[in-house]
Design a protein around this motif. Sequence first.
Motif, PDB file in Angstrom:
ATOM      1  N   THR A   9       0.794  -1.263   0.124  1.00  0.00           N
ATOM      2  CA  THR A   9       0.129   0.031  -0.016  1.00  0.00           C
ATOM      3  C   THR A   9       0.856   1.275   0.056  1.00  0.00           C
ATOM      4  O   THR A   9       0.302   2.315   0.184  1.00  0.00           O
ATOM      5  N   THR A  28      -0.306 -11.756  -2.959  1.00  0.00           N
ATOM      6  CA  THR A  28      -0.547 -11.637  -1.351  1.00  0.00           C
ATOM      7  C   THR A  28      -0.103 -10.354  -0.992  1.00  0.00           C
ATOM      8  O   THR A  28       1.229 -10.194  -1.235  1.00  0.00           O
ATOM      9  N   ALA A  29      -0.862  -9.446  -0.584  1.00  0.00           N
ATOM     10  CA  ALA A  29      -0.335  -8.149   0.025  1.00  0.00           C
ATOM     11  C   ALA A  29      -0.293  -7.801   1.460  1.00  0.00           C
ATOM     12  O   ALA A  29      -1.311  -8.173   2.010  1.00  0.00           O
ATOM     13  N   SER A  31      -0.613  -5.901   4.810  1.00  0.00           N
ATOM     14  CA  SER A  31      -1.329  -4.583   5.022  1.00  0.00           C
ATOM     15  C   SER A  31      -1.175  -4.371   6.652  1.00  0.00           C
ATOM     16  O   SER A  31      -1.594  -5.476   7.301  1.00  0.00           O
ATOM     17  N   SER A  36      -6.821  -2.753   1.646  1.00  0.00           N
ATOM     18  CA  SER A  36      -6.861  -3.620   0.587  1.00  0.00           C
ATOM     19  C   SER A  36      -5.628  -3.194  -0.134  1.00  0.00           C
ATOM     20  O   SER A  36      -5.266  -2.168  -0.444  1.00  0.00           O
ATOM     21  N   GLY A  37      -4.894  -4.376  -0.409  1.00  0.00           N
ATOM     22  CA  GLY A  37      -4.024  -4.288  -1.611  1.00  0.00           C
ATOM     23  C   GLY A  37      -4.247  -4.101  -3.068  1.00  0.00           C
ATOM     24  O   GLY A  37      -3.616  -3.819  -3.733  1.00  0.00           O
ATOM     25  N   THR A  42      -5.121 -10.896  -2.632  1.00  0.00           N
ATOM     26  CA  THR A  42      -5.225 -11.353  -1.256  1.00  0.00           C
ATOM     27  C   THR A  42      -4.639 -10.620  -0.540  1.00  0.00           C
ATOM     28  O   THR A  42      -3.283 -10.368  -0.510  1.00  0.00           O
ATOM     29  N   THR A  43      -5.285  -9.791   0.468  1.00  0.00           N
ATOM     30  CA  THR A  43      -4.955  -9.063   1.560  1.00  0.00           C
ATOM     31  C   THR A  43      -4.744  -9.678   2.900  1.00  0.00           C
ATOM     32  O   THR A  43      -5.558 -10.291   3.270  1.00  0.00           O
TER      33      THR A  43
END
Length: 297
Positions: A9, A28-29, A31, A36-37, A42-43
């Motif tokens: 982000t 896959t993010a 945070s 949300s990424g 997928t966050t």
Amino acid sequence: MRIFVAGATGVIGRRLVPLLVAQGHDVTALSRSGRSGGDGVTTVVGDVYDGARLRELLVAAEPDVVMHQLTDLTSRDFAANSRIRREGTRRLVDAALAAGVRRMVTQSIAWAYEPGAGPADESTPLDVHAEDPNRRATVEAVAALETMTAELPEWVVLRYGMLYGPDTWYTKGALMADLATTGHLPTGPDITSFLHIQDAATAATAALAWPTGPVNVVDDDPAPADAWTPTFADAVGTPAPDHHQPTAPPTTPGPAGGSSSGHADPRTPWARGATNARARWLGWAPADPSWRTGFYS
């Protein structure tokens, strides 16, 4: 390819993640806030300083690559940014190794090199013995980050230039524009290598396939402050600096709103710029080859 993005982000991450998704990668993010990424991502919620949680997330994600785009410059706290380079990288590397990840791509900077004549290439030593304590602290943290990244079987360190463009400090209404308004832009012969924020994201994407090692990711036009400050001032609609009058900005920003560190005085003699010859050899080229036009984009 499964890719875990730490810093999804951030100013680069927000541009990098959509590029990865568009290429068909499974992203896959990470945070810290739960933000949300982005679409198709997928966050997961976690803090890079929570090593146990980070390891749990990486084991579950089973990534092929970890993208390290973490910084902490929101409040211009360079000590916090050095901490994330040292402690955050340590935890991220440990978690990646525990999860069996083979490859990491890490954000670094292109102005940590020893002083010298001409733009630095990747073989130039880092300036870990700098006399100025602020400079030395920045470079030591960078060196630690790069050394830890190299514990992965495969790795790429992206030595970004000074970032400009939307959401950075070098854009209209941001920090450097404010300094231009008050007459505190740097002057003098010291060299800066710039990089448009979008070019930083495209290089990170390309680095998925690059061989192990550091790579300077900068534009084609390293330039002294006396050259770039009038153009920047014009681009953001402020008066050009008076190069006959000394300036003393209280703090030099890092690459603007999302990457790297700063130094107490941009007029000191360590600034030399960097060459992007290796990145070009690897097939990457900046879409904005020079700040001369890029500042206006």
